[in-house]
Design a protein around this motif. Structure first.
Motif, PDB file in Angstrom:
ATOM      1  N   PRO A 144      -6.262 -10.486  -2.848  1.00 26.53           N
ATOM      2  CA  PRO A 144      -5.405 -11.820  -2.900  1.00 26.53           C
ATOM      3  C   PRO A 144      -4.848 -12.289  -1.692  1.00 26.53           C
ATOM      4  O   PRO A 144      -4.802 -13.411  -1.230  1.00 26.53           O
ATOM      5  N   LEU A 145      -4.522 -11.381  -0.913  1.00 28.60           N
ATOM      6  CA  LEU A 145      -3.728 -11.411   0.485  1.00 28.60           C
ATOM      7  C   LEU A 145      -4.714 -12.190   1.222  1.00 28.60           C
ATOM      8  O   LEU A 145      -4.809 -13.169   2.318  1.00 28.60           O
ATOM      9  N   VAL A 146      -6.027 -11.538   1.223  1.00 30.80           N
ATOM     10  CA  VAL A 146      -7.170 -12.076   2.016  1.00 30.80           C
ATOM     11  C   VAL A 146      -7.596 -13.515   1.735  1.00 30.80           C
ATOM     12  O   VAL A 146      -7.797 -14.440   2.528  1.00 30.80           O
ATOM     13  N   TYR A 147      -7.592 -13.933   0.316  1.00 29.43           N
ATOM     14  CA  TYR A 147      -8.123 -15.065  -0.142  1.00 29.43           C
ATOM     15  C   TYR A 147      -6.883 -16.199   0.360  1.00 29.43           C
ATOM     16  O   TYR A 147      -7.482 -17.152   0.686  1.00 29.43           O
ATOM     17  N   ARG A 186      -7.121  -0.513  -7.536  1.00 25.00           N
ATOM     18  CA  ARG A 186      -5.517  -0.808  -6.985  1.00 25.00           C
ATOM     19  C   ARG A 186      -5.457  -1.335  -5.678  1.00 25.00           C
ATOM     20  O   ARG A 186      -4.720  -2.219  -5.057  1.00 25.00           O
ATOM     21  N   LEU A 187      -6.059  -0.888  -4.518  1.00 25.97           N
ATOM     22  CA  LEU A 187      -6.128  -1.342  -3.306  1.00 25.97           C
ATOM     23  C   LEU A 187      -6.708  -2.620  -3.209  1.00 25.97           C
ATOM     24  O   LEU A 187      -6.184  -3.343  -2.767  1.00 25.97           O
ATOM     25  N   ASN A 188      -8.054  -2.884  -3.731  1.00 27.97           N
ATOM     26  CA  ASN A 188      -8.444  -4.021  -3.892  1.00 27.97           C
ATOM     27  C   ASN A 188      -7.321  -5.291  -4.414  1.00 27.97           C
ATOM     28  O   ASN A 188      -7.491  -6.307  -4.015  1.00 27.97           O
ATOM     29  N   ALA A 189      -6.588  -4.905  -5.514  1.00 22.65           N
ATOM     30  CA  ALA A 189      -5.599  -5.559  -6.141  1.00 22.65           C
ATOM     31  C   ALA A 189      -4.606  -6.296  -5.056  1.00 22.65           C
ATOM     32  O   ALA A 189      -3.946  -7.044  -5.327  1.00 22.65           O
ATOM     33  N   VAL A 218     -17.177  -8.910  -4.604  1.00 20.88           N
ATOM     34  CA  VAL A 218     -15.984  -9.759  -5.089  1.00 20.88           C
ATOM     35  C   VAL A 218     -16.214 -11.061  -5.753  1.00 20.88           C
ATOM     36  O   VAL A 218     -15.649 -12.010  -5.990  1.00 20.88           O
ATOM     37  N   ARG A 219     -17.641 -11.244  -6.037  1.00 24.48           N
ATOM     38  CA  ARG A 219     -18.161 -12.464  -6.386  1.00 24.48           C
ATOM     39  C   ARG A 219     -17.561 -13.030  -7.620  1.00 24.48           C
ATOM     40  O   ARG A 219     -17.051 -14.353  -7.719  1.00 24.48           O
ATOM     41  N   ASP A 220     -17.142 -11.885  -8.542  1.00 24.93           N
ATOM     42  CA  ASP A 220     -16.330 -12.614  -9.640  1.00 24.93           C
ATOM     43  C   ASP A 220     -14.929 -12.866  -9.602  1.00 24.93           C
ATOM     44  O   ASP A 220     -14.381 -13.619 -10.378  1.00 24.93           O
ATOM     45  N   ILE A 256       0.708  -1.207   0.078  1.00 27.39           N
ATOM     46  CA  ILE A 256       0.049  -0.005  -0.080  1.00 27.39           C
ATOM     47  C   ILE A 256       0.920   1.171  -0.039  1.00 27.39           C
ATOM     48  O   ILE A 256       0.656   2.051  -0.835  1.00 27.39           O
ATOM     49  N   ILE A 257       2.020   1.151   0.668  1.00 24.48           N
ATOM     50  CA  ILE A 257       2.842   2.388   0.856  1.00 24.48           C
ATOM     51  C   ILE A 257       3.429   2.609  -0.587  1.00 24.48           C
ATOM     52  O   ILE A 257       3.577   3.816  -1.078  1.00 24.48           O
TER      53      ILE A 257
END
Ligand SMILES: CC(C)(COP(=O)(O)OP(=O)(O)OC[C@H]1O[C@@H](n2cnc3c(N)ncnc32)[C@H](O)[C@@H]1O)[C@@H](O)C(=O)NCCC(=O)NCCS
Ligand SMILES: Nc1ncnc2c1ncn2[C@@H]1O[C@H](COP(=O)(O)OP(=O)(O)OP(=O)(O)O)[C@@H](O)[C@H]1O
Length: 210
Positions: A91-94, A84-87, A129-131, A48-49
């Motif tokens: 993935p880290l959450v999943y 960009r934040l979601n990207a 985030v379904r897709d 993020i930084i």
């Protein structure tokens, strides 16, 4: 069996999830994972930084959530910024969710697999985030109550003004969008007792299916 639960803000999802836990379900809390993957010193926060600049953290190295919210929900190019934040975060959450799941299913680590065959992914933003989510769910539950009732709950228990509460609801996906991805609906406009009875019934049916 893997299922997902979602719901509109202040509809009662956390109340239902707490009850499912009491019944014996194993719960993976995505909000908690999303906070953990950006904890001070984490890879998520480092990314993020790199993307948003050093302004994203305070003097103690903690994520400045309010600042980031203003960038991804209100700033210039906010849609792109949110992507960009979601990207970074998703993935880290999943990855963490998959690790937790395999731990729950690993009877050497935890014999929960023998006694609790139902794993609940608690995902407030499931419609968003379904897709992209790399899991398939046997069932998707949504917890719903009318907007007016949710506003009232937010005002009385979360010290929000009706305007703030309505704005929060508008910023989320709609009830129709949640209903479109869910196959089980829990009505939380009824009494706690009736709602819990409904959860008990659903849980018993899920157990039958495993
Ligand atoms: C931007 C952040 C830091 C703001 O934190 P803050 O504590 O101020 O707000 P909070 O997390 O409670 O979110 C406020 C509201 O914004 C909406 N929201 C949050 N994240 C997202 C998102 N990725 N997409 C769409 N809406 C979102 C939700 O409706 C939520 O109720 C935080 O929301 C965040 O990190 N979001 C991205 C990570 C994410 O998707 N988390 C959800 C679990 S996977
Ligand atoms: N059936 C019900 N009857 C009356 N009040 C309820 C019922 N279900 C939940 N509530 C109340 O509504 C409020 C919101 O519930 P809860 O925190 O479970 O919602 P939530 O959907 O998880 O919210 P958020 O999405 O913000 O995390 C709480 O004060 C809770 O006690």
């Amino acid at each position: 069996m893997r299922i997902a639960i979602t719901g509109g803000i202040a509809a009662g999802k956390s109340t239902v999830v707490a009850h499912l836990k009491e019944l014996g379900a194993c719960v993976i809390d995505y909000d908690r994972l999303a906070a953990e993957v950006v904890a001070p010193g984490s890879l998520g926060l480092e990314r993020i930084i790199s993307t948003f600049g050093i302004e994203a953290v305070d003097d103690d190295g903690r994520l400045r959530r309010k600042w980031l919210a203003s960038v991804v929900f209100g700033g210039k190019q906010h849609r792109h910024m949110l992507q960009r934040l979601n990207a970074i975060v998703h993935p880290l959450v999943y990855e963490q969710a998959a690790i937790l799941e395999s731990m729950l299913l690993d009877s050497d680590v935890n014999d929960a697999a023998e006694t609790t065959p139902i794993i609940v992914h608690d995902i407030p933003l499931l419609t968003e985030v379904r897709d992209s989510i790399p899991f398939t769910f046997r069932h998707v539950i949504t917890v719903e109550a009318p907007v007016g009732m949710r506003v009232q709950r937010m005002v009385s228990t979360r010290h929000m003004s009706p305007e703030e509460a309505n704005a929060r609801i508008r910023s989320q996906s709609s009830e129709q969008q949640r209903l479109a991805i869910a196959d089980i609906v829990i009505d939380s406009a009824v009494s706690f007792e009736q709602m819990f009875e409904c959860v008990d019934r659903i849980y018993a049916e899920l157990l039958q299916e495993t």
